[in-house]
Design an enzyme around this catalytic site. Structure first.
Site, PDB file in Angstrom:
ATOM      1  N   LYS A 103       0.795  -1.130  -0.078  1.00  0.00           N
ATOM      2  CA  LYS A 103       0.084  -0.082  -0.040  1.00  0.00           C
ATOM      3  C   LYS A 103       0.824   1.268  -0.205  1.00  0.00           C
ATOM      4  CE  LYS A 103      -3.613   1.841   2.849  1.00  0.00           C
ATOM      5  NZ  LYS A 103      -3.418   1.979   3.982  1.00  0.00           N
ATOM      6  N   LYS A 141       3.134   8.489  13.166  1.00  0.00           N
ATOM      7  CA  LYS A 141       4.382   7.824  13.181  1.00  0.00           C
ATOM      8  C   LYS A 141       5.265   8.853  12.292  1.00  0.00           C
ATOM      9  CE  LYS A 141       7.066   3.942  11.703  1.00  0.00           C
ATOM     10  NZ  LYS A 141       7.519   3.887  10.550  1.00  0.00           N
ATOM     11  N   LYS A 173       9.717   9.100   6.738  1.00  0.00           N
ATOM     12  CA  LYS A 173      10.506   9.853   5.537  1.00  0.00           C
ATOM     13  C   LYS A 173       9.357  10.028   4.648  1.00  0.00           C
ATOM     14  CE  LYS A 173      13.224   6.836   4.102  1.00  0.00           C
ATOM     15  NZ  LYS A 173      13.382   5.830   5.371  1.00  0.00           N
TER      16      LYS A 173
HETATM   17  P1  ATP Z   1       9.484   5.016   5.009  1.00  0.00           P
HETATM   18  O1  ATP Z   1       8.644   6.315   4.974  1.00  0.00           O
HETATM   19  O2  ATP Z   1      10.156   4.805   3.818  1.00  0.00           O
HETATM   20  O3  ATP Z   1       8.762   3.527   5.699  1.00  0.00           O
HETATM   21  P2  ATP Z   1      10.633   5.361   7.769  1.00  0.00           P
HETATM   22  O4  ATP Z   1      10.804   6.723   8.029  1.00  0.00           O
HETATM   23  O5  ATP Z   1       9.139   4.934   8.063  1.00  0.00           O
HETATM   24  O6  ATP Z   1      10.775   5.399   6.160  1.00  0.00           O
HETATM   25  P3  ATP Z   1      11.597   2.851   7.731  1.00  0.00           P
HETATM   26  O7  ATP Z   1      12.809   2.467   7.220  1.00  0.00           O
HETATM   27  O8  ATP Z   1      10.392   2.414   7.487  1.00  0.00           O
HETATM   28  O9  ATP Z   1      11.612   4.420   8.192  1.00  0.00           O
HETATM   29  O10 ATP Z   1      11.987   2.575   9.645  1.00  0.00           O
HETATM   30  C1  ATP Z   1      12.926   1.197  10.228  1.00  0.00           C
HETATM   31  C2  ATP Z   1      12.557   1.200  11.500  1.00  0.00           C
HETATM   32  O11 ATP Z   1      13.015   2.292  11.958  1.00  0.00           O
HETATM   33  C3  ATP Z   1      11.466   0.843  11.805  1.00  0.00           C
HETATM   34  O12 ATP Z   1      11.048  -0.672  11.759  1.00  0.00           O
HETATM   35  C4  ATP Z   1      11.284   1.224  13.365  1.00  0.00           C
HETATM   36  O13 ATP Z   1      12.068   0.079  14.172  1.00  0.00           O
HETATM   37  C5  ATP Z   1      12.268   2.593  13.312  1.00  0.00           C
HETATM   38  N1  ATP Z   1      11.538   3.677  13.123  1.00  0.00           N
HETATM   39  C6  ATP Z   1      11.262   4.237  12.040  1.00  0.00           C
HETATM   40  N2  ATP Z   1      10.345   5.531  12.291  1.00  0.00           N
HETATM   41  C7  ATP Z   1      10.115   5.481  13.672  1.00  0.00           C
HETATM   42  C8  ATP Z   1       9.239   6.207  14.491  1.00  0.00           C
HETATM   43  N3  ATP Z   1       8.756   7.040  14.105  1.00  0.00           N
HETATM   44  N4  ATP Z   1       9.273   5.765  15.886  1.00  0.00           N
HETATM   45  C9  ATP Z   1       9.824   4.815  16.272  1.00  0.00           C
HETATM   46  N5  ATP Z   1      10.737   3.940  15.603  1.00  0.00           N
HETATM   47  C10 ATP Z   1      10.796   4.191  14.080  1.00  0.00           C
HETATM   48 MG    MG Z   2       8.533   3.040   7.453  1.00  0.00          MG
END
Ligand code: ATP
Ligand code: MG
Length: 349
Positions: free
Chosen positions: A129, A209, A212
């Site tokens: 999604k 949350k 990015k």
């Molecule tokens: P995208 O938007 O591309 O999904 P993202 O910023 O959500 O990127 P991810 O690569 O999905 O970052 O995150 C990897 C890991 O980092 C997650 O599995 C989690 O453990 C941790 N993490 C990311 N964002 C958060 C957050 N806001 N709070 C706590 N942990 C986070």
């Molecule tokens: Mg993510």
């Protein structure tokens, strides 16, 4: 190789439990990553033998066209790691795609899991999604198999993950158990380590949350001015119009950030602002200015360390090369044992 009998030191590191965790190099790390994983890794590296994987092959599962950015993303990610205190003397940082054995293991493990099982992994639907994918590729469906190869390759005992990732690790455990049943006990079945106190950091827009893709992040690399700008436009309590209106502290990202990033010494001031906010005695602007200061105080030493490492690109390369070499040795050992157990060891060494 030193068998450790003489030194005792090797023996000691031998009994340390192993950890595997890491990131996909998709861009800058932000405060959410710090709260949800990085700060925990800084603690874990003291107690465990840690392998931190930069999982570039995993980025191909959702963005196969985006390979041109990987090199720079990896470099920046290592700077992020080092700047928050991950220590390459204690932990092994390595690049997944530079270890061919991982692909071989993934091919073998792919036969130990059914496609409906992979289709049932709950995160698959979310990932599809988010990435606007309607039909998963073979690689995306196989994401948990590749992850099993990453984890079992270094024979990790513990895998620290966010709650969202627990279902992936379950696939790894099933694969390890199945392998051991079919070919004999060779692979440690890893345990999931879900840290109790980490939690999820909301975005600056107040959404569930910080992430990015939602564009609601404060990056570890943001300048003091960027931090201030982002904080001043943060979401607070939408029902509060005037500074004299009683405000909501619970669930308000400004206060969540304050509590997450303030020092012990600032706690009294944070509590005092919370009380004033609830009673309509302080404006959003004053609290936000305070938050910008708290975040910049938190980020300043991180910025300083980063600036030091930025001056030494050859050191970053060395850390990655040495880490990858070390992880590859483990991978070769595992693959050899795996093939031997499967009687795929046709030639004498
Ligand atoms: P995208 O938007 O591309 O999904 P993202 O910023 O959500 O990127 P991810 O690569 O999905 O970052 O995150 C990897 C890991 O980092 C997650 O599995 C989690 O453990 C941790 N993490 C990311 N964002 C958060 C957050 N806001 N709070 C706590 N942990 C986070
Ligand atoms: Mg993510």
């Amino acid at each position: 190789m030193d068998d450790g009998k003489a030194t005792g030191k090797f023996k000691e590191t031998k009994i340390m439990k192993r950890i595997l965790t890491g990131d996909r190099p998709t861009g800058k790390l932000h405060l959410g990553h710090y709260i949800g994983s990085l700060r925990n890794r800084v603690r874990l590296q003291e107690k465990y033998e840690c392998f931190f994987i930069i999982a570039d092959l995993h980025t191909l599962t959702t963005k196969p066209e985006k390979t041109a950015d990987l090199k720079e993303n990896i470099y920046q990610m290592v700077l992020d790691y080092l700047s928050v205190g991950i220590d390459p003397q204690k932990a092994t940082i390595y690049i997944q795609s530079q270890i061919p054995e991982v692909a071989e293991l993934a091919i073998i493990f792919g036969n130990l899991v059914s496609t409906p099982r992979l289709e049932r992994v709950p995160t698959l639907k979310d990932v599809m999604k988010d990435a606007h994918i309607t039909i998963p590729s073979y690689g995306l469906l196989g994401y948990p198999v590749l992850q099993a190869a990453d984890i079992l390759m270094v024979r990790a005992n513990l895998v620290p993950v966010g709650k969202d990732q627990v279902s992936h690790i379950e696939v790894t455990r099933e694969i390890a158990r199945d392998f051991n049943r079919l070919y004999g006990e060779r692979l440690p079945v890893p345990e999931v380590l879900v840290p109790q106190d980490l939690g999820t950091l909301p975005g600056t827009d107040g959404s569930g949350k910080m992430s990015k893709s939602a564009g609601n992040v404060i990056n570890l690399t943001d300048s003091p001015e960027e931090v201030e700008k982002k904080v001043m436009s943060m979401y607070t309590d939408p029902n509060r119009i005037h500074a004299t209106d009683p405000g909501k502290v619970e669930g308000n990202p400004v206060f969540i950030y304050l509590n997450a990033f303030c020092t012990e010494g600032d706690k009294v001031q944070v509590t005092s602002y919370e009380n004033q906010y609830r009673q309509g005695q302080v404006g959003d602007i004053e609290v936000k200015k305070f938050l910008a200061k708290i975040l910049n105080n938190f980020l300043d030493p991180i910025r300083k360390r980063r600036a030091e490492f930025e001056k030494q690109p050859e050191l970053i390369e060395k850390i990655l090369k040495e880490g990858t070499e070390k992880a590859r040795k483990e991978a070769q050992e595992t693959l050899k044992a795996v093939k031997k157990a499967m009687e795929l060891d046709y030639f004498s060494d």
